[in-house]
Design a protein around this motif. Structure first.
Motif, PDB file in Angstrom:
ATOM      1  N   ILE A 224       8.911  -1.563  -4.330  1.00  0.00           N
ATOM      2  CA  ILE A 224       8.521  -1.896  -5.704  1.00  0.00           C
ATOM      3  C   ILE A 224       8.380  -0.621  -6.531  1.00  0.00           C
ATOM      4  O   ILE A 224       8.899  -0.529  -7.638  1.00  0.00           O
ATOM      5  CB  ILE A 224       7.210  -2.711  -5.715  1.00  0.00           C
ATOM      6  CG1 ILE A 224       7.429  -4.055  -5.017  1.00  0.00           C
ATOM      7  CG2 ILE A 224       6.733  -2.916  -7.150  1.00  0.00           C
ATOM      8  CD1 ILE A 224       6.154  -4.846  -4.828  1.00  0.00           C
ATOM      9  N   LEU A 225       7.693   0.371  -5.956  1.00  0.00           N
ATOM     10  CA  LEU A 225       7.534   1.630  -6.681  1.00  0.00           C
ATOM     11  C   LEU A 225       8.884   2.309  -6.869  1.00  0.00           C
ATOM     12  O   LEU A 225       9.149   2.900  -7.914  1.00  0.00           O
ATOM     13  CB  LEU A 225       6.577   2.558  -5.922  1.00  0.00           C
ATOM     14  CG  LEU A 225       5.105   2.167  -5.962  1.00  0.00           C
ATOM     15  CD1 LEU A 225       4.273   3.114  -5.115  1.00  0.00           C
ATOM     16  CD2 LEU A 225       4.595   2.169  -7.394  1.00  0.00           C
ATOM     17  N   MET A 226       9.749   2.205  -5.851  1.00  0.00           N
ATOM     18  CA  MET A 226      11.080   2.794  -5.955  1.00  0.00           C
ATOM     19  C   MET A 226      11.845   2.136  -7.102  1.00  0.00           C
ATOM     20  O   MET A 226      12.473   2.815  -7.916  1.00  0.00           O
ATOM     21  CB  MET A 226      11.823   2.585  -4.631  1.00  0.00           C
ATOM     22  CG  MET A 226      13.108   3.353  -4.531  1.00  0.00           C
ATOM     23  SD  MET A 226      12.787   5.117  -4.422  1.00  0.00           S
ATOM     24  CE  MET A 226      14.473   5.683  -4.259  1.00  0.00           C
ATOM     25  N   ALA A 227      11.779   0.807  -7.190  1.00  0.00           N
ATOM     26  CA  ALA A 227      12.471   0.088  -8.263  1.00  0.00           C
ATOM     27  C   ALA A 227      11.909   0.484  -9.625  1.00  0.00           C
ATOM     28  O   ALA A 227      12.669   0.684 -10.583  1.00  0.00           O
ATOM     29  CB  ALA A 227      12.348  -1.407  -8.055  1.00  0.00           C
ATOM     30  N   LEU A 228      10.589   0.619  -9.723  1.00  0.00           N
ATOM     31  CA  LEU A 228       9.980   1.022 -10.991  1.00  0.00           C
ATOM     32  C   LEU A 228      10.432   2.429 -11.385  1.00  0.00           C
ATOM     33  O   LEU A 228      10.704   2.692 -12.558  1.00  0.00           O
ATOM     34  CB  LEU A 228       8.451   0.967 -10.882  1.00  0.00           C
ATOM     35  CG  LEU A 228       7.837  -0.434 -10.885  1.00  0.00           C
ATOM     36  CD1 LEU A 228       6.336  -0.349 -10.649  1.00  0.00           C
ATOM     37  CD2 LEU A 228       8.131  -1.149 -12.198  1.00  0.00           C
TER      38      LEU A 228
END
Length: 59
Positions: A10-14
């Motif tokens: 999720i953090l990677m996508a953000l």
């Protein structure tokens, strides 16, 4: 560079979305500047060409 956040998808996508947003903003800004520079150059060249045509400049 992205090592601390690669653990969470999720953090990677953000992070990827944030990078894309910054890139899009920068590209739009660059296009605006390029259009302004192009307009200024066109006006300057037209002015030089007109002066040359009228015999003010030797070309």
């Amino acid at each position: 560079m992205l090592d601390p956040i690669t653990g969470s998808p999720i953090l990677m996508a953000l992070a990827i979305l944030a990078i894309i947003a910054v890139a899009i903003t920068a590209i739009r800004f660059a296009i605006k500047i390029a259009i302004r520079v192009g307009l200024v150059a066109a006006v300057v060249l037209a002015g030089l060409y007109t002066m040359g045509y009228l015999g003010v400049l030797p070309f």
